[in-house]
Design a protein around this motif. Sequence first.
Motif, PDB file in Angstrom:
ATOM      1  N   SER A 106      24.893 -72.418  11.286  1.00 33.77           N
ATOM      2  CA  SER A 106      24.954 -73.030  12.616  1.00 33.77           C
ATOM      3  C   SER A 106      24.369 -74.434  12.612  1.00 33.77           C
ATOM      4  CB  SER A 106      24.221 -72.160  13.633  1.00 33.77           C
ATOM      5  OG  SER A 106      22.875 -71.997  13.239  1.00 33.77           O
ATOM      6  N   LEU A 107      23.568 -74.747  11.588  1.00 34.87           N
ATOM      7  CA  LEU A 107      22.947 -76.063  11.496  1.00 34.87           C
ATOM      8  C   LEU A 107      23.460 -76.808  10.272  1.00 34.87           C
ATOM      9  CD1 LEU A 107      19.254 -75.096  12.291  1.00 34.87           C
ATOM     10  CD2 LEU A 107      20.851 -76.247  13.802  1.00 34.87           C
ATOM     11  N   GLN A 108      23.694 -78.104  10.447  1.00 34.73           N
ATOM     12  CA  GLN A 108      24.106 -78.921   9.318  1.00 34.73           C
ATOM     13  C   GLN A 108      22.909 -79.167   8.427  1.00 34.73           C
ATOM     14  OE1 GLN A 108      26.421 -82.409  10.230  1.00 34.73           O
ATOM     15  NE2 GLN A 108      27.294 -81.419  12.023  1.00 34.73           N
ATOM     16  N   ARG A 109      23.131 -79.188   7.180  1.00 37.47           N
ATOM     17  CA  ARG A 109      22.229 -79.384   6.055  1.00 37.47           C
ATOM     18  C   ARG A 109      22.132 -78.041   5.353  1.00 37.47           C
ATOM     19  NH1 ARG A 109      20.336 -84.222   4.542  1.00 37.47           N
ATOM     20  NH2 ARG A 109      18.546 -84.151   3.182  1.00 37.47           N
ATOM     21  N   LEU A 110      22.510 -78.030   4.132  1.00 31.49           N
ATOM     22  CA  LEU A 110      22.375 -76.825   3.321  1.00 31.49           C
ATOM     23  C   LEU A 110      20.962 -76.293   3.486  1.00 31.49           C
ATOM     24  CD1 LEU A 110      23.431 -74.951   1.019  1.00 31.49           C
ATOM     25  CD2 LEU A 110      22.407 -76.606  -0.565  1.00 31.49           C
ATOM     26  N   HIS A 111      20.836 -74.993   3.734  1.00 30.27           N
ATOM     27  CA  HIS A 111      19.507 -74.386   3.808  1.00 30.27           C
ATOM     28  C   HIS A 111      19.579 -72.914   3.434  1.00 30.27           C
ATOM     29  CE1 HIS A 111      21.192 -73.819   7.864  1.00 30.27           C
ATOM     30  NE2 HIS A 111      20.403 -72.770   7.988  1.00 30.27           N
ATOM     31  N   MET A 112      18.605 -72.509   2.646  1.00 29.97           N
ATOM     32  CA  MET A 112      18.476 -71.114   2.247  1.00 29.97           C
ATOM     33  C   MET A 112      17.320 -70.510   3.044  1.00 29.97           C
ATOM     34  SD  MET A 112      17.760 -69.442  -1.530  1.00 29.97           S
ATOM     35  CE  MET A 112      16.011 -69.862  -1.682  1.00 29.97           C
ATOM     36  N   HIS A 113      17.579 -69.372   3.653  1.00 28.20           N
ATOM     37  CA  HIS A 113      16.534 -68.656   4.380  1.00 28.20           C
ATOM     38  C   HIS A 113      15.721 -67.822   3.390  1.00 28.20           C
ATOM     39  CE1 HIS A 113      18.124 -69.331   8.490  1.00 28.20           C
ATOM     40  NE2 HIS A 113      19.280 -69.394   7.849  1.00 28.20           N
ATOM     41  N   VAL A 114      14.417 -67.849   3.538  1.00 27.98           N
ATOM     42  CA  VAL A 114      13.516 -66.913   2.871  1.00 27.98           C
ATOM     43  C   VAL A 114      12.839 -66.189   4.015  1.00 27.98           C
ATOM     44  CG1 VAL A 114      11.495 -66.625   1.410  1.00 27.98           C
ATOM     45  CG2 VAL A 114      13.209 -68.375   0.841  1.00 27.98           C
ATOM     46  N   ILE A 115      13.135 -64.894   4.142  1.00 26.52           N
ATOM     47  CA  ILE A 115      12.723 -64.152   5.338  1.00 26.52           C
ATOM     48  C   ILE A 115      12.223 -62.767   4.959  1.00 26.52           C
ATOM     49  CG2 ILE A 115      15.117 -63.390   5.751  1.00 26.52           C
ATOM     50  CD1 ILE A 115      14.482 -63.703   8.793  1.00 26.52           C
ATOM     51  N   SER A 116      11.177 -62.332   5.649  1.00 26.16           N
ATOM     52  CA  SER A 116      10.646 -60.995   5.384  1.00 26.16           C
ATOM     53  C   SER A 116      11.509 -59.951   6.077  1.00 26.16           C
ATOM     54  CB  SER A 116       9.182 -60.888   5.827  1.00 26.16           C
ATOM     55  OG  SER A 116       9.009 -61.275   7.168  1.00 26.16           O
ATOM     56  N   LYS A 117      11.538 -58.782   5.466  1.00 32.46           N
ATOM     57  CA  LYS A 117      12.415 -57.707   5.933  1.00 32.46           C
ATOM     58  C   LYS A 117      11.956 -57.067   7.242  1.00 32.46           C
ATOM     59  CE  LYS A 117      15.156 -54.055   3.986  1.00 32.46           C
ATOM     60  NZ  LYS A 117      15.684 -53.535   2.751  1.00 32.46           N
ATOM     61  N   ASP A 118      10.705 -57.304   7.653  1.00 32.52           N
ATOM     62  CA  ASP A 118      10.174 -56.673   8.863  1.00 32.52           C
ATOM     63  C   ASP A 118      10.956 -57.048  10.121  1.00 32.52           C
ATOM     64  OD1 ASP A 118       8.633 -59.103  10.235  1.00 32.52           O
ATOM     65  OD2 ASP A 118       8.133 -59.126   8.101  1.00 32.52           O
ATOM     66  N   MET A 119      11.447 -58.282  10.198  1.00 28.90           N
ATOM     67  CA  MET A 119      12.214 -58.765  11.350  1.00 28.90           C
ATOM     68  C   MET A 119      11.452 -58.600  12.665  1.00 28.90           C
ATOM     69  SD  MET A 119      14.917 -59.981   9.833  1.00 28.90           S
ATOM     70  CE  MET A 119      16.007 -60.351  11.182  1.00 28.90           C
TER      71      MET A 119
END
Length: 193
Positions: A106-119
């Motif tokens: 949804s946002l311009q600029r390549l980006h990788m999410h690093v996210i915890s599974k807890d949500m």
Amino acid sequence: MSKRTSETVTQSVIEKKSKSWSLGLVNSMINPDYIIKQTDRIVVIRDKYPKAKIHYLVLPREDISSIHKLNSSHIDLLNEFGLLFEQLKDQHQEFTLQAGFHAVPSLQRLHMHVISKDMISTWLKTKAHWNSFNTSFFLPYTDVIKELQNKGTITKIGPEKHKDLLATPLKCNQCSYVPKNLPKLKEHLLSHQ
């Protein structure tokens, strides 16, 4: 590219494009309040609207608009993304972290999410938020780098599949619980703490 040249490139992109909300990541890349780590080629920032207890974005200094602009010349860059992900996992061993990209960013600029599974987050507000990280709309880092190595490009999904993935019925990402709605799911997620 030297750090100085990278910063100049990043600054010129900001000056040209800072008016658009979809380019907000570029502004965050130079804001020390958001920066977690940086190298000559990469900046890791806190997500402004985290969808879990841990939520970072890994971005290149190079102006790459999305995963669909990647080619085989970017494999070394993506390998560095992976090294930073490993460092973040070492720093947050009490969490299960995953790394990946949205199939349709949804946002311009390549980006990788690093996210915890807890949500667990007050910013997790919609079914689309949940499904963007808990369906095949979230492309794991390892799958993306493998596809880039094998094909030299990342396959786009069509609009119908995009819509279907974000409309997928809710299901806990840690057990078989199927909630009636997002508030019930968020309440349930607390039981996994």
